[in-house]
Design a protein around this motif. Structure first.
Motif, PDB file in Angstrom:
ATOM      1  N   ALA A 103     -63.719  16.501 -28.051  1.00 57.01           N
ATOM      2  CA  ALA A 103     -63.825  15.045 -27.945  1.00 57.01           C
ATOM      3  C   ALA A 103     -62.676  14.408 -27.178  1.00 57.01           C
ATOM      4  CB  ALA A 103     -63.912  14.430 -29.339  1.00 57.01           C
ATOM      5  N   TYR A 104     -61.493  15.032 -27.198  1.00 57.89           N
ATOM      6  CA  TYR A 104     -60.311  14.353 -26.659  1.00 57.89           C
ATOM      7  C   TYR A 104     -59.589  15.126 -25.549  1.00 57.89           C
ATOM      8  CZ  TYR A 104     -60.922  11.408 -30.748  1.00 57.89           C
ATOM      9  OH  TYR A 104     -61.463  10.563 -31.677  1.00 57.89           O
ATOM     10  N   TRP A 105     -59.449  16.432 -25.703  1.00 53.31           N
ATOM     11  CA  TRP A 105     -58.633  17.206 -24.767  1.00 53.31           C
ATOM     12  C   TRP A 105     -59.442  17.771 -23.601  1.00 53.31           C
ATOM     13  CZ3 TRP A 105     -58.448  22.568 -23.620  1.00 53.31           C
ATOM     14  CH2 TRP A 105     -57.314  22.991 -22.925  1.00 53.31           C
ATOM     15  N   LEU A 106     -60.642  18.245 -23.872  1.00 52.35           N
ATOM     16  CA  LEU A 106     -61.409  18.979 -22.873  1.00 52.35           C
ATOM     17  C   LEU A 106     -62.121  18.114 -21.828  1.00 52.35           C
ATOM     18  CD1 LEU A 106     -62.103  21.864 -22.068  1.00 52.35           C
ATOM     19  CD2 LEU A 106     -64.038  21.788 -23.658  1.00 52.35           C
ATOM     20  N   GLU A 123     -72.637  23.883 -20.481  1.00 51.56           N
ATOM     21  CA  GLU A 123     -73.231  23.639 -21.790  1.00 51.56           C
ATOM     22  C   GLU A 123     -72.097  23.644 -22.806  1.00 51.56           C
ATOM     23  OE1 GLU A 123     -76.208  26.552 -22.588  1.00 51.56           O
ATOM     24  OE2 GLU A 123     -77.550  25.866 -20.982  1.00 51.56           O
ATOM     25  N   LEU A 124     -71.794  22.483 -23.369  1.00 51.77           N
ATOM     26  CA  LEU A 124     -70.699  22.355 -24.326  1.00 51.77           C
ATOM     27  C   LEU A 124     -71.262  22.191 -25.727  1.00 51.77           C
ATOM     28  CD1 LEU A 124     -67.702  22.033 -25.050  1.00 51.77           C
ATOM     29  CD2 LEU A 124     -67.940  19.577 -24.566  1.00 51.77           C
ATOM     30  N   ALA A 125     -70.901  23.103 -26.607  1.00 51.91           N
ATOM     31  CA  ALA A 125     -71.264  23.007 -28.021  1.00 51.91           C
ATOM     32  C   ALA A 125     -70.019  22.629 -28.816  1.00 51.91           C
ATOM     33  CB  ALA A 125     -71.832  24.331 -28.528  1.00 51.91           C
ATOM     34  N   ILE A 126     -70.193  21.823 -29.853  1.00 53.21           N
ATOM     35  CA  ILE A 126     -69.080  21.387 -30.688  1.00 53.21           C
ATOM     36  C   ILE A 126     -69.253  21.957 -32.088  1.00 53.21           C
ATOM     37  CG2 ILE A 126     -67.832  19.408 -31.623  1.00 53.21           C
ATOM     38  CD1 ILE A 126     -68.866  17.759 -29.298  1.00 53.21           C
ATOM     39  N   SER A 127     -68.271  22.714 -32.545  1.00 54.24           N
ATOM     40  CA  SER A 127     -68.300  23.328 -33.878  1.00 54.24           C
ATOM     41  C   SER A 127     -66.889  23.328 -34.428  1.00 54.24           C
ATOM     42  CB  SER A 127     -68.808  24.782 -33.804  1.00 54.24           C
ATOM     43  OG  SER A 127     -70.092  24.875 -33.219  1.00 54.24           O
ATOM     44  N   ASN A 128     -66.750  23.569 -35.731  1.00 52.45           N
ATOM     45  CA  ASN A 128     -65.393  23.773 -36.222  1.00 52.45           C
ATOM     46  C   ASN A 128     -64.916  25.154 -35.772  1.00 52.45           C
ATOM     47  OD1 ASN A 128     -66.088  25.790 -38.176  1.00 52.45           O
ATOM     48  ND2 ASN A 128     -66.509  24.236 -39.719  1.00 52.45           N
ATOM     49  N   SER A 129     -63.668  25.472 -36.006  1.00 53.49           N
ATOM     50  CA  SER A 129     -63.064  26.667 -35.412  1.00 53.49           C
ATOM     51  C   SER A 129     -63.778  27.948 -35.839  1.00 53.49           C
ATOM     52  CB  SER A 129     -61.582  26.742 -35.785  1.00 53.49           C
ATOM     53  OG  SER A 129     -60.871  25.652 -35.225  1.00 53.49           O
ATOM     54  N   GLU A 130     -64.126  28.058 -37.110  1.00 48.14           N
ATOM     55  CA  GLU A 130     -64.795  29.264 -37.589  1.00 48.14           C
ATOM     56  C   GLU A 130     -66.182  29.413 -36.965  1.00 48.14           C
ATOM     57  OE1 GLU A 130     -64.824  29.253 -41.825  1.00 48.14           O
ATOM     58  OE2 GLU A 130     -62.646  29.526 -42.001  1.00 48.14           O
ATOM     59  N   GLN A 131     -66.910  28.318 -36.879  1.00 44.01           N
ATOM     60  CA  GLN A 131     -68.243  28.358 -36.276  1.00 44.01           C
ATOM     61  C   GLN A 131     -68.166  28.678 -34.789  1.00 44.01           C
ATOM     62  OE1 GLN A 131     -69.381  24.393 -37.312  1.00 44.01           O
ATOM     63  NE2 GLN A 131     -70.189  24.945 -39.324  1.00 44.01           N
ATOM     64  N   VAL A 244     -56.245  12.056 -31.594  1.00 39.27           N
ATOM     65  CA  VAL A 244     -57.263  11.298 -32.334  1.00 39.27           C
ATOM     66  C   VAL A 244     -56.750   9.926 -32.750  1.00 39.27           C
ATOM     67  CG1 VAL A 244     -58.680  11.273 -34.444  1.00 39.27           C
ATOM     68  CG2 VAL A 244     -58.353  13.409 -33.172  1.00 39.27           C
ATOM     69  N   VAL A 245     -55.510   9.870 -33.222  1.00 35.78           N
ATOM     70  CA  VAL A 245     -55.013   8.630 -33.824  1.00 35.78           C
ATOM     71  C   VAL A 245     -54.158   7.797 -32.877  1.00 35.78           C
ATOM     72  CG1 VAL A 245     -55.104   9.587 -36.151  1.00 35.78           C
ATOM     73  CG2 VAL A 245     -53.000   9.824 -34.799  1.00 35.78           C
ATOM     74  N   GLY A 246     -53.847   8.320 -31.682  1.00 35.81           N
ATOM     75  CA  GLY A 246     -52.982   7.593 -30.760  1.00 35.81           C
ATOM     76  C   GLY A 246     -53.400   6.156 -30.506  1.00 35.81           C
ATOM     77  N   PRO A 247     -54.675   5.898 -30.114  1.00 37.21           N
ATOM     78  CA  PRO A 247     -55.088   4.513 -29.850  1.00 37.21           C
ATOM     79  C   PRO A 247     -54.980   3.607 -31.078  1.00 37.21           C
ATOM     80  CG  PRO A 247     -56.621   6.069 -28.862  1.00 37.21           C
ATOM     81  CD  PRO A 247     -55.707   6.873 -29.724  1.00 37.21           C
ATOM     82  N   ALA A 248     -55.307   4.140 -32.273  1.00 36.94           N
ATOM     83  CA  ALA A 248     -55.243   3.322 -33.487  1.00 36.94           C
ATOM     84  C   ALA A 248     -53.794   2.995 -33.841  1.00 36.94           C
ATOM     85  CB  ALA A 248     -55.922   4.050 -34.648  1.00 36.94           C
ATOM     86  N   ILE A 249     -52.878   3.911 -33.581  1.00 30.74           N
ATOM     87  CA  ILE A 249     -51.450   3.637 -33.814  1.00 30.74           C
ATOM     88  C   ILE A 249     -50.975   2.548 -32.860  1.00 30.74           C
ATOM     89  CG2 ILE A 249     -49.134   4.626 -33.627  1.00 30.74           C
ATOM     90  CD1 ILE A 249     -50.416   7.315 -34.511  1.00 30.74           C
TER      91      ILE A 249
END
Length: 292
Positions: A103-106, A123-131, A244-249
């Motif tokens: 979502a942020y780096w790639l 083709e970009l798939a999004i999963s947690n690290s284990e998945q 993730v939190v940079g803009p909210a800070i």
């Protein structure tokens, strides 16, 4: 038995729904049903239980699913290898990444890659690290990029970048002494087990003598955005990537605690024995130049 029949079988098996599988595979429902029926009739075996309007895999179906996925992965690898004989003029690069990275780096890196190699589909798939590691191991992705180090003998893993974690809250921390006792007393909003953020934070807690299972967890959420939004609403504190939190800070919606976490590496993942595509190497070159 054809590859198309196997693709349809895997699609139906993963969704346990004929219509949904046909729609995802861009075939008619009758064609999907015919492919399954042909497999069952040819080998005189039932692959699915028909229960009312639903279907469930039989034991034979479960056994075939594992082999079918492997066969399709090998066929995709062979097709990629043949397609590369003409260089990086066409083809598909399959990448899986954990949520923070995807979502942020790639995205800006993929934009540069696309500019250099416009004929290569991504083709970009999004999963947690284990998945994500499972997808690379099973041949469903050429390259994985994850937040947590993966211990899997089938996979090569190496550091490609790094990130910072921040402890944040909707209200200022003031003069709070952020020690082990404070961490135990705080109300927490956490990512789900298996996420890179969660595993990194759990590891840090253990390093300072705090058992992660003793935290007062208000909410466990499946995404960075849901954790951030809950913290902004006052549900508790959280540890999230600075990305993730940079803009909210900056907007004053979140505040950072006076605590420093070790840098968190991002890891690349590749299968040790599968064909290494030129498109994968090209993306890694872009990543390397991006870090300089």
């Amino acid at each position: 038995m054809t590859l198309e029949q196997l693709r349809i079988f895997v699609g139906v098996a993963e969704r346990e729904h004929m219509t949904a599988a046909a729609r995802a595979l861009h075939v008619t429902q009758s064609a999907a049903s015919a492919a399954i029926a042909a497999l069952e009739e040819r080998h005189a075996i039932k692959l699915f239980h028909r229960v009312g309007r639903g279907i469930r895999l039989t034991e034979a179906g479960r056994l075939l699913l594992t082999d079918a996925r492997g066969i399709l992965a090998q066929a995709d690898a062979a097709e990629a290898m043949l397609g590369e004989l003409s260089g990086l003029k066409r083809g598909t690069l399959r990448v899986v990444a954990s949520q923070t990275i995807a979502a942020y780096w790639l995205p800006p890196i993929l934009a540069v890659f696309h500019e250099r190699y416009p004929a290569i589909d991504i083709e970009l798939a999004i999963s947690n690290s284990e998945q994500a590691a499972t997808r690379v191991r099973d041949g469903n992705a050429d390259l994985g990029i994850v937040e947590g180090e993966i211990d899997d003998a089938a996979l090569e893993n190496w550091s490609v970048s790094e990130d910072r974690l921040l402890l944040v809250c909707a209200t200022p921390f003031g003069d709070a002494q952020i020690d082990a006792g404070w961490l135990r007393r705080a109300r927490w909003v956490l990512r789900e087990p298996g996420s890179g953020t969660r595993s990194t934070f759990d590891g840090h807690l253990r390093s300072i003598g705090v058992d992660p299972t003793t935290l007062d967890v208000t909410l466990t959420m499946p995404s960075n955005e849901s954790v951030r939004t809950a913290v902004e609403a006052g549900a508790g504190v959280a540890v999230l990537s600075a990305l993730v939190v940079g803009p909210a800070i900056k907007a004053g919606m979140l505040h950072v605690a006076p605590i420093t976490f070790p840098a968190r590496p991002f890891f690349g993942l590749r299968h040790k024995e599968r064909y290494r595509t030129k498109a994968t190497d090209a993306l890694l070159d872009v990543i390397g130049s991006w870090q300089k």
